[in-house]
Design a protein around this motif. Structure first.
Motif, PDB file in Angstrom:
ATOM      1  N   ALA A 146       0.826  -1.202   0.000  1.00 25.79           N
ATOM      2  CA  ALA A 146       0.000   0.000   0.000  1.00 25.79           C
ATOM      3  C   ALA A 146       0.861   1.254   0.000  1.00 25.79           C
ATOM      4  CB  ALA A 146      -0.937  -0.003   1.207  1.00 25.79           C
ATOM      5  N   ILE A 147       1.606   1.461  -1.085  1.00 22.48           N
ATOM      6  CA  ILE A 147       2.314   2.725  -1.245  1.00 22.48           C
ATOM      7  C   ILE A 147       1.492   3.555  -2.227  1.00 22.48           C
ATOM      8  CG2 ILE A 147       3.902   1.633  -2.912  1.00 22.48           C
ATOM      9  CD1 ILE A 147       5.977   3.812  -1.718  1.00 22.48           C
ATOM     10  N   TRP A 148       0.722   4.471  -1.697  1.00 24.69           N
ATOM     11  CA  TRP A 148      -0.384   5.086  -2.439  1.00 24.69           C
ATOM     12  C   TRP A 148       0.032   5.822  -3.701  1.00 24.69           C
ATOM     13  CZ3 TRP A 148      -2.867   9.771   0.604  1.00 24.69           C
ATOM     14  CH2 TRP A 148      -1.857  10.626   1.067  1.00 24.69           C
ATOM     15  N   THR A 149       1.238   6.362  -3.748  1.00 31.25           N
ATOM     16  CA  THR A 149       1.644   7.117  -4.933  1.00 31.25           C
ATOM     17  C   THR A 149       1.753   6.229  -6.170  1.00 31.25           C
ATOM     18  OG1 THR A 149       3.945   6.870  -4.182  1.00 31.25           O
ATOM     19  CG2 THR A 149       2.828   8.943  -3.684  1.00 31.25           C
ATOM     20  N   ARG A 150       1.935   4.946  -5.991  1.00 36.44           N
ATOM     21  CA  ARG A 150       1.991   4.015  -7.127  1.00 36.44           C
ATOM     22  C   ARG A 150       0.632   3.871  -7.801  1.00 36.44           C
ATOM     23  NH1 ARG A 150       6.699   1.116  -9.237  1.00 36.44           N
ATOM     24  NH2 ARG A 150       8.315   1.324  -7.653  1.00 36.44           N
ATOM     25  N   TYR A 151      -0.440   4.136  -7.061  1.00 34.92           N
ATOM     26  CA  TYR A 151      -1.791   3.897  -7.547  1.00 34.92           C
ATOM     27  C   TYR A 151      -2.500   5.187  -7.990  1.00 34.92           C
ATOM     28  CZ  TYR A 151      -1.032  -0.497  -4.993  1.00 34.92           C
ATOM     29  OH  TYR A 151      -0.527  -1.683  -4.520  1.00 34.92           O
ATOM     30  N   MET A 152      -1.950   6.337  -7.657  1.00 37.94           N
ATOM     31  CA  MET A 152      -2.619   7.611  -7.918  1.00 37.94           C
ATOM     32  C   MET A 152      -2.617   7.978  -9.402  1.00 37.94           C
ATOM     33  SD  MET A 152      -1.219   9.965  -4.788  1.00 37.94           S
ATOM     34  CE  MET A 152      -1.897   9.818  -3.136  1.00 37.94           C
ATOM     35  N   PRO A 153      -3.613   8.764  -9.844  1.00 42.53           N
ATOM     36  CA  PRO A 153      -3.631   9.248 -11.227  1.00 42.53           C
ATOM     37  C   PRO A 153      -2.394  10.066 -11.598  1.00 42.53           C
ATOM     38  CG  PRO A 153      -5.761   9.600 -10.183  1.00 42.53           C
ATOM     39  CD  PRO A 153      -4.824   9.154  -9.101  1.00 42.53           C
ATOM     40  N   SER A 154      -1.760  10.678 -10.605  1.00 38.46           N
ATOM     41  CA  SER A 154      -0.571  11.492 -10.873  1.00 38.46           C
ATOM     42  C   SER A 154       0.531  10.668 -11.521  1.00 38.46           C
ATOM     43  CB  SER A 154      -0.043  12.118  -9.581  1.00 38.46           C
ATOM     44  OG  SER A 154       0.193  11.126  -8.598  1.00 38.46           O
ATOM     45  N   ARG A 155       0.569   9.384 -11.231  1.00 32.27           N
ATOM     46  CA  ARG A 155       1.608   8.537 -11.812  1.00 32.27           C
ATOM     47  C   ARG A 155       1.488   8.505 -13.334  1.00 32.27           C
ATOM     48  NH1 ARG A 155       2.837   2.099 -10.622  1.00 32.27           N
ATOM     49  NH2 ARG A 155       4.587   1.917 -12.080  1.00 32.27           N
ATOM     50  N   LEU A 156       0.281   8.311 -13.835  1.00 30.86           N
ATOM     51  CA  LEU A 156       0.066   8.280 -15.283  1.00 30.86           C
ATOM     52  C   LEU A 156       0.351   9.643 -15.894  1.00 30.86           C
ATOM     53  CD1 LEU A 156      -0.854   6.826 -17.836  1.00 30.86           C
ATOM     54  CD2 LEU A 156      -3.217   7.378 -17.226  1.00 30.86           C
ATOM     55  N   ILE A 157      -0.016  10.710 -15.199  1.00 29.71           N
ATOM     56  CA  ILE A 157       0.235  12.064 -15.709  1.00 29.71           C
ATOM     57  C   ILE A 157       1.734  12.311 -15.848  1.00 29.71           C
ATOM     58  CG2 ILE A 157      -0.012  14.521 -15.178  1.00 29.71           C
ATOM     59  CD1 ILE A 157      -2.674  13.771 -13.770  1.00 29.71           C
ATOM     60  N   ILE A 158       2.513  11.897 -14.852  1.00 27.82           N
ATOM     61  CA  ILE A 158       3.972  12.049 -14.925  1.00 27.82           C
ATOM     62  C   ILE A 158       4.533  11.209 -16.062  1.00 27.82           C
ATOM     63  CG2 ILE A 158       6.148  11.603 -13.712  1.00 27.82           C
ATOM     64  CD1 ILE A 158       4.581  12.215 -11.089  1.00 27.82           C
ATOM     65  N   ASP A 159       4.043   9.973 -16.204  1.00 25.33           N
ATOM     66  CA  ASP A 159       4.490   9.114 -17.303  1.00 25.33           C
ATOM     67  C   ASP A 159       4.242   9.778 -18.653  1.00 25.33           C
ATOM     68  OD1 ASP A 159       5.325   7.146 -15.587  1.00 25.33           O
ATOM     69  OD2 ASP A 159       3.579   5.845 -15.876  1.00 25.33           O
ATOM     70  N   GLN A 160       3.085  10.409 -18.807  1.00 25.25           N
ATOM     71  CA  GLN A 160       2.736  11.042 -20.073  1.00 25.25           C
ATOM     72  C   GLN A 160       3.629  12.244 -20.365  1.00 25.25           C
ATOM     73  OE1 GLN A 160      -1.444  11.698 -19.314  1.00 25.25           O
ATOM     74  NE2 GLN A 160      -2.055   9.780 -20.291  1.00 25.25           N
ATOM     75  N   ILE A 161       3.969  12.990 -19.323  1.00 25.99           N
ATOM     76  CA  ILE A 161       4.871  14.141 -19.512  1.00 25.99           C
ATOM     77  C   ILE A 161       6.230  13.660 -19.998  1.00 25.99           C
ATOM     78  CG2 ILE A 161       6.149  15.947 -18.296  1.00 25.99           C
ATOM     79  CD1 ILE A 161       3.678  16.262 -16.485  1.00 25.99           C
ATOM     80  N   VAL A 162       6.764  12.636 -19.347  1.00 32.76           N
ATOM     81  CA  VAL A 162       8.096  12.126 -19.702  1.00 32.76           C
ATOM     82  C   VAL A 162       8.087  11.520 -21.102  1.00 32.76           C
ATOM     83  CG1 VAL A 162       9.871  10.426 -19.119  1.00 32.76           C
ATOM     84  CG2 VAL A 162       8.776  11.757 -17.303  1.00 32.76           C
ATOM     85  N   SER A 163       7.071  10.705 -21.407  1.00 27.84           N
ATOM     86  CA  SER A 163       7.039  10.019 -22.698  1.00 27.84           C
ATOM     87  C   SER A 163       6.708  10.946 -23.860  1.00 27.84           C
ATOM     88  CB  SER A 163       6.029   8.864 -22.654  1.00 27.84           C
ATOM     89  OG  SER A 163       4.717   9.355 -22.434  1.00 27.84           O
ATOM     90  N   SER A 164       6.113  12.102 -23.571  1.00 21.42           N
ATOM     91  CA  SER A 164       5.747  13.030 -24.640  1.00 21.42           C
ATOM     92  C   SER A 164       6.962  13.655 -25.320  1.00 21.42           C
ATOM     93  CB  SER A 164       4.856  14.146 -24.087  1.00 21.42           C
ATOM     94  OG  SER A 164       5.615  15.047 -23.278  1.00 21.42           O
ATOM     95  N   GLY A 165       8.104  13.656 -24.639  1.00 23.04           N
ATOM     96  CA  GLY A 165       9.314  14.252 -25.189  1.00 23.04           C
ATOM     97  C   GLY A 165       9.464  15.730 -24.902  1.00 23.04           C
ATOM     98  N   VAL A 166       8.491  16.326 -24.204  1.00 26.98           N
ATOM     99  CA  VAL A 166       8.550  17.765 -23.944  1.00 26.98           C
ATOM    100  C   VAL A 166       9.769  18.132 -23.095  1.00 26.98           C
ATOM    101  CG1 VAL A 166       7.092  17.643 -21.878  1.00 26.98           C
ATOM    102  CG2 VAL A 166       7.184  19.751 -23.211  1.00 26.98           C
ATOM    103  N   LEU A 167      10.256  17.195 -22.292  1.00 27.47           N
ATOM    104  CA  LEU A 167      11.440  17.452 -21.464  1.00 27.47           C
ATOM    105  C   LEU A 167      12.730  17.090 -22.190  1.00 27.47           C
ATOM    106  CD1 LEU A 167      10.202  15.995 -18.035  1.00 27.47           C
ATOM    107  CD2 LEU A 167       9.910  18.316 -18.922  1.00 27.47           C
ATOM    108  N   GLY A 168      12.615  16.478 -23.357  1.00 27.84           N
ATOM    109  CA  GLY A 168      13.793  15.949 -24.041  1.00 27.84           C
ATOM    110  C   GLY A 168      14.214  14.645 -23.385  1.00 27.84           C
ATOM    111  N   ASP A 169      15.497  14.369 -23.414  1.00 35.47           N
ATOM    112  CA  ASP A 169      16.015  13.174 -22.744  1.00 35.47           C
ATOM    113  C   ASP A 169      16.211  13.466 -21.268  1.00 35.47           C
ATOM    114  OD1 ASP A 169      16.154  11.784 -25.169  1.00 35.47           O
ATOM    115  OD2 ASP A 169      18.159  12.573 -25.593  1.00 35.47           O
ATOM    116  N   VAL A 170      15.586  12.668 -20.421  1.00 38.44           N
ATOM    117  CA  VAL A 170      15.724  12.849 -18.974  1.00 38.44           C
ATOM    118  C   VAL A 170      17.121  12.409 -18.552  1.00 38.44           C
ATOM    119  CG1 VAL A 170      14.921  12.079 -16.711  1.00 38.44           C
ATOM    120  CG2 VAL A 170      13.267  12.604 -18.521  1.00 38.44           C
TER     121      VAL A 170
END
Length: 351
Positions: A146-170
């Motif tokens: 039960a580590i709640w941050t793994r289940y929160m919608p914010s996780r998918l939002i962060i994934d989408q930001i990173v995968s979108s390429g807007v940050l370039g290469d992390v």
């Protein structure tokens, strides 16, 4: 307050693989109260009311269990854990006790036929975690952390930001989570697996892991400042990955911090405000211009996502949740073991 069986939602699947999961809480401390409130709100919410029911609370103190049950509308209260394990109507047990007790209690629950949602950190070490997961495999019951941050919608939002390429290469990730909590006895007691790492540091490591995925770590540099009892009061760890990414995790029980997580790339960066329960995410361009400010979805308490995931996994007959697989839990526990080994920090029951 005890209701007759006819007034209880039994939590058994119907022919369509649907049903209501009766949730019990083992423990009656602060985090148990947060979960009790969550279950009460879920029972009143059309999105969840047919999925989960606040059913029972168990504590070593009947008065504490009854008080919590009465306050949040649970059907049953038990003054011992054995009474809870003997109740055939319990489908899922949320374990809300100190880290050092999780292994024994999770195994006892599963041996009694109960699925388990085990509060972070999952156990005190990877060896204990493996023993729990072996029993999960043996019983075929759901067992998830039960580590709640793994289940929160914010996780998918962060994934989408990173995968979108807007940050370039992390290339760099950082995360800090610190609270002034050394006054809490369980956090300073080695016998209870105390210290900042297992209490709040686990969030910083999971924040990094959710971005990096299950990548091997090339190299780790870590250190800690001990509390007078020998547990870590503050710690700092730098992880180096094969792709060149560097990640820094810091946590403490001796101070307050901004709780921010930062994801830095070749074209911009993102700041996640409060990695313990993300409130908003700011995305900046390479000129430090704010490109997007993202608010997180409204939530009941934030705990509802892990409960929903666990309940749906049970109804689907799964032994783990995709949001926090058994492999994820073992990887995190092993990493924290390696950190403590570098610090020459052992708990009394490990020696």
């Amino acid at each position: 307050m005890t209701l007759p069986h006819d007034d209880v939602n039994f939590g058994r699947m119907n022919g369509k693989g649907q049903g209501t999961i009766n949730v019990a809480i083992l423990g009656a401390g602060r985090i148990a109260q947060s979960m009790a409130k969550t279950l009460q709100l879920m029972a009143q919410d059309d999105r969840y009311s047919s999925l989960v029911a606040p059913y029972a609370v168990a504590s070593r103190s009947m008065d504490r269990a009854q008080s919590l049950a009465d306050q949040y509308g649970f059907a049953r209260a038990y003054g011992s854990y054995d009474e809870l394990l003997a109740d055939p109507l319990v489908d899922l047990v949320y374990i809300a006790t100190p880290h050092s007790l999780h292994m024994e209690q999770a195994i006892a629950c599963m041996r009694a036929g109960k699925n388990v949602l085990v509060e972070k950190s999952f156990t005190a070490n990877a060896e204990q975690a493996q023993k729990i997961l072996d029993v999960a495999d043996d019983t075929g019951l759901l067992c998830t952390e039960a580590i709640w941050t793994r289940y929160m919608p914010s996780r998918l939002i962060i994934d989408q930001i990173v995968s979108s390429g807007v940050l370039g290469d992390v290339t760099t990730i950082s995360a800090d989570l610190s609270y002034t909590t050394s006054y809490k006895a369980r956090l300073t007691d080695p016998a209870l697996a105390g210290g900042a790492l297992l209490d709040v540091g686990v969030y910083t490591l999971n924040f990094i892991d959710m971005i990096m995925g299950a990548q091997e770590i090339d190299r780790m540099v870590t250190s800690m400042l001990p509390y007078e009892t020998g547990v870590d009061a503050s710690n700092s760890t730098t992880l180096y990955y094969p792709d060149g990414t560097m990640a820094v995790a810091t946590s403490s029980m001796m101070c307050q911090s901004d709780r921010d997580g930062r994801i830095l790339g070749t074209k911009g960066y993102a700041i996640v405000h409060n990695i313990n329960n993300p409130e908003a995410i700011d995305v900046f361009g390479d000129d430090h211009d704010l490109q997007r400010h993202l608010h997180m979805p409204d939530q009941l308490t934030g705990y509802e996502y892990e409960v929903e995931a666990a309940a749906r996994a049970i109804l689907a007959g799964n032994k783990e949740c995709l949001e926090m697989t058994h492999a994820d839990t073992l990887r995190m526990m092993s990493l924290m073991d390696q950190m403590r080994a570098s610090w020459h920090m052992q708990f009394p029951f490990e020696k």
